[in-house]
Design a protein around this motif. Structure first.
Motif, PDB file in Angstrom:
ATOM      1  N   SER A  46       1.949   0.210   1.208  1.00 52.28           N
ATOM      2  CA  SER A  46       0.725  -0.037   0.438  1.00 52.28           C
ATOM      3  C   SER A  46       0.348   1.177  -0.400  1.00 52.28           C
ATOM      4  O   SER A  46      -0.152   1.037  -1.523  1.00 52.28           O
ATOM      5  N   LYS A  47       0.591   2.391   0.119  1.00 51.92           N
ATOM      6  CA  LYS A  47       0.305   3.602  -0.641  1.00 51.92           C
ATOM      7  C   LYS A  47       1.229   3.704  -1.854  1.00 51.92           C
ATOM      8  O   LYS A  47       0.810   4.105  -2.947  1.00 51.92           O
ATOM      9  N   ALA A  48       2.489   3.300  -1.666  1.00 48.80           N
ATOM     10  CA  ALA A  48       3.433   3.328  -2.782  1.00 48.80           C
ATOM     11  C   ALA A  48       3.029   2.321  -3.853  1.00 48.80           C
ATOM     12  O   ALA A  48       3.072   2.612  -5.053  1.00 48.80           O
ATOM     13  N   VAL A  49       2.602   1.134  -3.425  1.00 49.80           N
ATOM     14  CA  VAL A  49       2.185   0.106  -4.381  1.00 49.80           C
ATOM     15  C   VAL A  49       0.958   0.556  -5.166  1.00 49.80           C
ATOM     16  O   VAL A  49       0.902   0.418  -6.397  1.00 49.80           O
ATOM     17  N   SER A  50      -0.040   1.104  -4.459  1.00 46.93           N
ATOM     18  CA  SER A  50      -1.279   1.509  -5.131  1.00 46.93           C
ATOM     19  C   SER A  50      -1.053   2.638  -6.117  1.00 46.93           C
ATOM     20  O   SER A  50      -1.748   2.748  -7.134  1.00 46.93           O
ATOM     21  N   GLY A  51      -0.057   3.489  -5.858  1.00 46.42           N
ATOM     22  CA  GLY A  51       0.171   4.623  -6.729  1.00 46.42           C
ATOM     23  C   GLY A  51       1.189   4.401  -7.826  1.00 46.42           C
ATOM     24  O   GLY A  51       1.172   5.086  -8.849  1.00 46.42           O
ATOM     25  N   LEU A  52       2.083   3.418  -7.649  1.00 47.38           N
ATOM     26  CA  LEU A  52       3.197   3.252  -8.586  1.00 47.38           C
ATOM     27  C   LEU A  52       3.199   1.920  -9.336  1.00 47.38           C
ATOM     28  O   LEU A  52       3.947   1.774 -10.311  1.00 47.38           O
ATOM     29  N   ALA A  53       2.393   0.965  -8.902  1.00 48.30           N
ATOM     30  CA  ALA A  53       2.418  -0.355  -9.554  1.00 48.30           C
ATOM     31  C   ALA A  53       1.950  -0.250 -11.013  1.00 48.30           C
ATOM     32  O   ALA A  53       1.062   0.531 -11.346  1.00 48.30           O
ATOM     33  N   VAL A  54       2.567  -1.046 -11.891  1.00 48.31           N
ATOM     34  CA  VAL A  54       2.157  -1.106 -13.290  1.00 48.31           C
ATOM     35  C   VAL A  54       1.737  -2.540 -13.614  1.00 48.31           C
ATOM     36  O   VAL A  54       2.208  -3.487 -12.985  1.00 48.31           O
ATOM     37  N   LYS A  55       0.839  -2.685 -14.544  1.00 49.43           N
ATOM     38  CA  LYS A  55       0.407  -3.998 -14.980  1.00 49.43           C
ATOM     39  C   LYS A  55       1.316  -4.471 -16.098  1.00 49.43           C
ATOM     40  O   LYS A  55       1.249  -3.963 -17.222  1.00 49.43           O
ATOM     41  N   ALA A  56       2.177  -5.432 -15.767  1.00 52.39           N
ATOM     42  CA  ALA A  56       3.115  -5.943 -16.767  1.00 52.39           C
ATOM     43  C   ALA A  56       2.447  -7.003 -17.623  1.00 52.39           C
ATOM     44  O   ALA A  56       1.722  -7.874 -17.138  1.00 52.39           O
ATOM     45  N   GLU A  57       2.668  -6.932 -18.925  1.00 57.35           N
ATOM     46  CA  GLU A  57       2.119  -7.904 -19.845  1.00 57.35           C
ATOM     47  C   GLU A  57       2.998  -9.150 -19.880  1.00 57.35           C
ATOM     48  O   GLU A  57       4.229  -9.043 -19.800  1.00 57.35           O
TER      49      GLU A  57
END
Length: 229
Positions: A214-225
Motif C-alpha cells: 500500500s505504501k508503494a501504491v500511494s507513493g508511485l501510482a500515476v493517474k493514467a488518462e
C-alpha cells in the motif's frame, strides 16, 4: 487415457488436477477455519526452515488457518466444482445472447438494404437497439512506459494472498544459547555448529506485506488518462 486419469504428477499439477490413485502429489483440502475447498498446492507455507530439516506449517490462503485437512466429503468436492461450472456456463450463455443480438441486427441491415428503404438510417437504429442491451466496456487507460496495471490493494479475492503469503522471509542472526556463556563455541554444537551464532528465518506476516504494498501504491501510482479513440 484421458487427462483426468493422467498418472504423471508434474502434468497433473500443470493441469490443476489432484491425485486420485494414492500415488502421491496434491490432494483436495477442506479448511476447518473458513470451509473453503481447494487443491493442496494452493496452500501457503510448507517451506523448509533453514537447514534444520523441518518445514513450516501449511496454512489456508483464504483465512490463514493452519494445517487444513484433506477433504473426505466427495459430495462437497463435487458441489464446489459444479458451482464453478455453472458460473462459467452462465457467462457463455450471456455471450451467446449478445452474439445473437448482433446477428439479428446485421440480418435486419441486410433485409432493409435489399428493400432500398433508407438502409443507413434503419441500420443505425438496429445497431443502437442492439447496443442498448450490451454492457459498454470500461475505457482503456494508456499505461506509461515502465509501468503495468496492478490492483490498488492485495486481497484474497484478487489472488494476491495465495500468491504472496509465505513467500517473503527475513533471516535473523542470533547468539547461540548453548555457547553464549562459554569462552569458545562448542565444536559440533547442534544449534550453531561451533559458529557461536545461528540464522533463523521468519516469515513476513500477511498484514505487513499488504502495508508495504500500500505504501508503494500511494507513493508511485500515476493517474493514467483514458486513451483517445
Amino acid at each position: 487415457m484421458s487427462d483426468a486419469h493422467c498418472n504423471n504428477l508434474a502434468q497433473r499439477k500443470t493441469l490443476g488436477l489432484v491425485t486420485h490413485d494414492n500415488t502421491g502429489g496434491p490432494f483436495v483440502v477442506e479448511c476447518q477455519g473458513c470451509g473453503t475447498v481447494y487443491p493442496s498446492f494452493q496452500c501457503g507455507g510448507g517451506g523448509q526452515i533453514a537447514d534444520t530439516g523441518d518445514y513450516e506449517d501449511a496454512f489456508c490462503p483464504h483465512c490463514e488457518h493452519e494445517d487444513p485437512e484433506e477433504c473426505e466429503n466427495v459430495g462437497l468436492v463435487w458441489n464446489t466444482q459444479q458451482l464453478k461450472i455453472n458460473e462459467l456456463q452462465q457467462r457463455l450463455t450471456e455471450a451467446d445472447e449478445r452474439q445473437e443480438q448482433a446477428v439479428t441486427a446485421l440480418n435486419e441491415i441486410a433485409r432493409v438494404s435489399r428493400m432500398g428503404e433508407k438502409p443507413f438510417e434503419i441500420a443505425t437504429m438496429a445497431i443502437g437497439e442492439m447496443s442498448a442491451g450490451i454492457e459498454r466496456p470500461t475505457p482503456i487507460a494508456e499505461v506509461p512506459d515502465g509501468y503495468c496495471i496492478m490492483p490498488r490493494q492485495l486481497t484474497a479475492e484478487n489472488g494476491a494472498k495465495a500468491l504472496l503469503l509465505g513467500e517473503f522471509k527475513l533471516l535473523v542472526t542470533k547468539e547461540c544459547p548453548e555457547c553464549c556463556e562459554l569462552e569458545e563455541p562448542v565444536e559440533g554444537c547442534s544449534i550453531c555448529d561451533g559458529e557461536g551464532e545461528y540464522g533463523q528465518k521468519h516469515t513476513i506476516p500477511w498484514d505487513e506485506i499488504k502495508f508495504i504494498y500500500s505504501k508503494a501504491v500511494s507513493g508511485l501510482a500515476v493517474k493514467a488518462e483514458p486513451s483517445k479513440s
